[in-house]
Design a protein around this motif. Sequence first.
Motif, mmCIF file in Angstrom:
data_model
loop_
_atom_site.group_PDB
_atom_site.id
_atom_site.type_symbol
_atom_site.label_atom_id
_atom_site.label_comp_id
_atom_site.label_asym_id
_atom_site.label_seq_id
_atom_site.Cartn_x
_atom_site.Cartn_y
_atom_site.Cartn_z
ATOM 1 N N ARG A 16 -27.993 -20.386 44.990
ATOM 2 C CA ARG A 16 -28.103 -20.957 43.833
ATOM 3 C C ARG A 16 -29.788 -21.010 43.667
ATOM 4 O O ARG A 16 -29.745 -20.433 42.480
ATOM 5 N N GLU A 17 -30.560 -20.507 44.638
ATOM 6 C CA GLU A 17 -31.979 -19.693 44.674
ATOM 7 C C GLU A 17 -31.872 -19.127 44.485
ATOM 8 O O GLU A 17 -32.578 -18.434 43.421
ATOM 9 N N ALA A 18 -30.747 -18.034 44.856
ATOM 10 C CA ALA A 18 -30.893 -16.552 44.642
ATOM 11 C C ALA A 18 -30.466 -16.303 43.289
ATOM 12 O O ALA A 18 -31.791 -15.137 42.273
ATOM 13 N N MET A 19 -29.740 -17.180 42.607
ATOM 14 C CA MET A 19 -29.242 -16.936 41.082
ATOM 15 C C MET A 19 -30.650 -17.000 39.638
ATOM 16 O O MET A 19 -30.475 -16.714 39.041
ATOM 17 N N GLU A 20 -30.677 -18.341 40.582
ATOM 18 C CA GLU A 20 -32.082 -19.478 40.058
ATOM 19 C C GLU A 20 -33.498 -18.256 39.379
ATOM 20 O O GLU A 20 -34.302 -18.481 38.544
ATOM 21 N N PHE A 21 -33.452 -17.793 41.021
ATOM 22 C CA PHE A 21 -34.595 -16.365 40.905
ATOM 23 C C PHE A 21 -34.200 -15.194 39.912
ATOM 24 O O PHE A 21 -35.112 -14.753 39.605
ATOM 25 N N TYR A 22 -32.594 -14.615 40.268
ATOM 26 C CA TYR A 22 -32.820 -13.380 39.113
ATOM 27 C C TYR A 22 -32.689 -14.504 37.992
ATOM 28 O O TYR A 22 -33.194 -13.174 36.741
ATOM 29 N N GLN A 23 -32.768 -15.830 37.462
ATOM 30 C CA GLN A 23 -32.942 -15.828 35.970
ATOM 31 C C GLN A 23 -34.438 -15.807 35.454
ATOM 32 O O GLN A 23 -34.399 -15.199 34.452
ATOM 33 N N ASP A 24 -35.103 -15.885 37.162
ATOM 34 C CA ASP A 24 -36.610 -15.882 36.410
ATOM 35 C C ASP A 24 -36.778 -15.026 36.336
ATOM 36 O O ASP A 24 -38.338 -14.821 35.151
ATOM 37 N N GLY A 64 -22.573 -14.147 41.016
ATOM 38 C CA GLY A 64 -23.325 -14.680 42.429
ATOM 39 C C GLY A 64 -22.264 -15.712 43.049
ATOM 40 O O GLY A 64 -21.800 -16.539 42.392
ATOM 41 N N ALA A 65 -22.201 -15.771 44.315
ATOM 42 C CA ALA A 65 -21.455 -16.920 45.245
ATOM 43 C C ALA A 65 -21.612 -17.440 46.271
ATOM 44 O O ALA A 65 -22.409 -16.018 46.896
ATOM 45 N N ASP A 66 -21.610 -18.300 46.957
ATOM 46 C CA ASP A 66 -21.929 -18.902 48.817
ATOM 47 C C ASP A 66 -20.617 -17.930 48.974
ATOM 48 O O ASP A 66 -19.350 -18.139 48.532
ATOM 49 N N THR A 67 -21.378 -17.388 50.512
ATOM 50 C CA THR A 67 -19.220 -17.084 50.377
ATOM 51 C C THR A 67 -18.094 -18.713 51.201
ATOM 52 O O THR A 67 -19.417 -19.633 51.289
ATOM 53 N N PRO A 68 -17.723 -18.511 50.950
ATOM 54 C CA PRO A 68 -16.339 -19.597 51.020
ATOM 55 C C PRO A 68 -16.309 -20.001 52.281
ATOM 56 O O PRO A 68 -16.703 -19.205 53.052
ATOM 57 N N PRO A 69 -16.234 -20.802 53.038
ATOM 58 C CA PRO A 69 -16.249 -21.139 53.928
ATOM 59 C C PRO A 69 -14.846 -21.000 55.232
ATOM 60 O O PRO A 69 -13.826 -20.002 54.114
#
Length: 137
Positions: A16-24, A64-69
């Motif tokens: 979430r943080e990374a994708m929001e950063f790339y959007q910025d 992008g996505a978080d690595t699944p459990p």
Amino acid sequence: MTSQLNPYISFDGDAREAMEFYQDVLGGELTMHTFGEYGDPNAPEAEKIMHGMLQSDLGFTLMGADTPPGMPYNPGDNIAISLSGDDADTLRGYWAKLSDGGNVAVPLEMQMWGDEFGQCTDRFGISWLVNISGSSA
């Protein structure tokens, strides 16, 4: 849309943080869906990102996505190439060639989100994701 080829990055819980950063950085429209939307909304990883997509104003697409459990996170091995679109015959042809001689992690089949999806590693060690929009497998 017929078919697209995009980078797909796996993150270690901070998608979430990374994708929001790339959007910025790149601008554009960001959509994100959580594991809880497609599974147990009370699970510990429910708020983690199952799939995020940034479509920039200039036409760049980054996924992008978080690595699944339960799946390993290996920095350096955390980027795949995504082929997606609605040209089912073309995408199935790509899948057949890419998975031939490689390793299929997720067979190309209908998924809970309504698309046909598969994941494989080709014979050269490159990870590929194939998603056919609105497919009727």
